[in-house]
Design a protein around this motif. Structure first.
Motif, short mmCIF file in Angstrom:
data_model
loop_
_atom_site.label_atom_id
_atom_site.label_comp_id
_atom_site.label_asym_id
_atom_site.label_seq_id
_atom_site.Cartn_x
_atom_site.Cartn_y
_atom_site.Cartn_z
N GLY A 57 39.50 23.65 37.41
CA GLY A 57 38.86 24.22 38.60
C GLY A 57 39.58 25.48 39.02
N ILE A 58 38.82 26.57 39.09
CA ILE A 58 39.39 27.86 39.49
C ILE A 58 38.76 28.28 40.81
CG2 ILE A 58 39.53 30.32 38.89
CD1 ILE A 58 41.32 28.54 37.15
N THR A 59 39.60 28.69 41.74
CA THR A 59 39.09 29.07 43.06
C THR A 59 39.31 30.55 43.33
OG1 THR A 59 39.05 28.45 45.38
CG2 THR A 59 41.21 28.56 44.35
N GLY A 60 38.53 31.06 44.23
CA GLY A 60 38.68 32.46 44.64
C GLY A 60 37.51 32.85 45.50
N LEU A 72 33.38 33.81 33.42
CA LEU A 72 33.57 32.66 32.53
C LEU A 72 34.37 33.03 31.29
CD1 LEU A 72 30.13 30.87 32.79
CD2 LEU A 72 32.35 29.92 33.42
N GLU A 73 34.15 34.24 30.80
CA GLU A 73 34.85 34.66 29.59
C GLU A 73 36.36 34.71 29.83
OE1 GLU A 73 33.65 38.44 28.02
OE2 GLU A 73 34.80 38.13 26.17
N GLU A 74 36.75 35.20 31.00
CA GLU A 74 38.18 35.27 31.33
C GLU A 74 38.77 33.86 31.38
OE1 GLU A 74 39.11 37.08 35.14
OE2 GLU A 74 41.17 36.32 35.02
N ALA A 81 43.54 29.84 25.02
CA ALA A 81 44.81 30.33 24.48
C ALA A 81 45.89 29.26 24.62
CB ALA A 81 45.23 31.60 25.21
N LEU A 82 45.85 28.54 25.72
CA LEU A 82 46.83 27.48 25.93
C LEU A 82 46.50 26.26 25.07
CD1 LEU A 82 49.21 26.14 27.38
CD2 LEU A 82 47.65 25.56 29.24
N LEU A 83 45.23 25.84 25.07
CA LEU A 83 44.86 24.62 24.35
C LEU A 83 45.04 24.77 22.85
CD1 LEU A 83 41.77 23.34 26.36
CD2 LEU A 83 44.21 22.81 26.63
N GLN A 84 44.98 26.00 22.38
CA GLN A 84 45.22 26.27 20.96
C GLN A 84 46.61 25.81 20.53
OE1 GLN A 84 44.84 30.44 19.99
NE2 GLN A 84 43.23 29.98 18.51
N ASP A 117 48.97 27.99 35.57
CA ASP A 117 49.30 28.63 36.85
C ASP A 117 49.95 30.00 36.63
OD1 ASP A 117 49.10 28.44 39.66
OD2 ASP A 117 51.21 27.89 39.83
N LYS A 118 50.55 30.18 35.45
CA LYS A 118 51.12 31.49 35.12
C LYS A 118 50.01 32.46 34.71
CE LYS A 118 55.23 29.40 33.09
NZ LYS A 118 55.72 29.03 31.76
N SER A 119 48.96 31.94 34.04
CA SER A 119 47.86 32.79 33.57
C SER A 119 46.92 33.17 34.70
CB SER A 119 47.03 32.09 32.50
OG SER A 119 47.83 31.51 31.54
#
Ligand code: NI
Length: 142
Positions: A57-60, A72-74, A81-84, A117-119
């Motif tokens: 979940g991303i908020t803003g 969505l692409e971002e 990149a992380l799950l890879q 949280d860093k990304s």
């Protein structure tokens, strides 16, 4: 007269991702017998696998130009990149973090939260839900 301005401009966008990993639950602070008692079949010497589902979940604020919280692409690029780093890997053997941290769902979701949280800066990361099996999941929220 009612204002056209919404009460809150902040929304949360949720998206589900998948990855598959092997792991073995074992603590070097416990004896073999204690490990087996606590982790049971999850302590199997050669490990076992899971098809994990990760809800992010991303908020803003809603961007007035696009009408969206985040592109969505971002989101895809950052999460994938992380799950890879975990996908099709044996966590205990191939992912440095889990060589020293027990690869329980609790610890996996903590790892995912800290990395994401860093990304996603500016506290955009709002919610994580990690499904380990059809019957159990782990949750973290800001
Ligand atoms: Ni397991």
């Amino acid at each position: 007269m009612l204002s056209k301005k919404p009460i809150m401009n902040r929304t949360v966008l949720y998206k589900i991702f998948e990855f598959s990993s092997a792991h073995r639950l074992s603590s070097d602070k416990l004896t073999s017998e204690e490990n087996w008692d606590i982790y049971d079949k999850c302590n199997n010497i050669n490990g076992h696998g899971h098809d994990y589902y990760l809800e992010v979940g991303i908020t803003g604020d809603i961007d007035p130009e696009t009408g969206m919280t985040i592109e969505l692409e971002e989101m895809d690029i950052k999460v994938n990149a992380l799950l890879q780093q975990l996908n099709y890997k044996h966590l205990n053997k191939e992912v440095p973090y889990f060589k020293t941290t027990i690869s329980t769902g609790e610890n996996i979701i903590q790892f995912l939260w800290n990395e994401l949280d860093k990304s996603f800066t500016n506290q955009q990361l709002y919610y994580l839900k990690l499904w380990e099996t059809n019957n159990n999941y782990f949750e973290l929220k800001r």
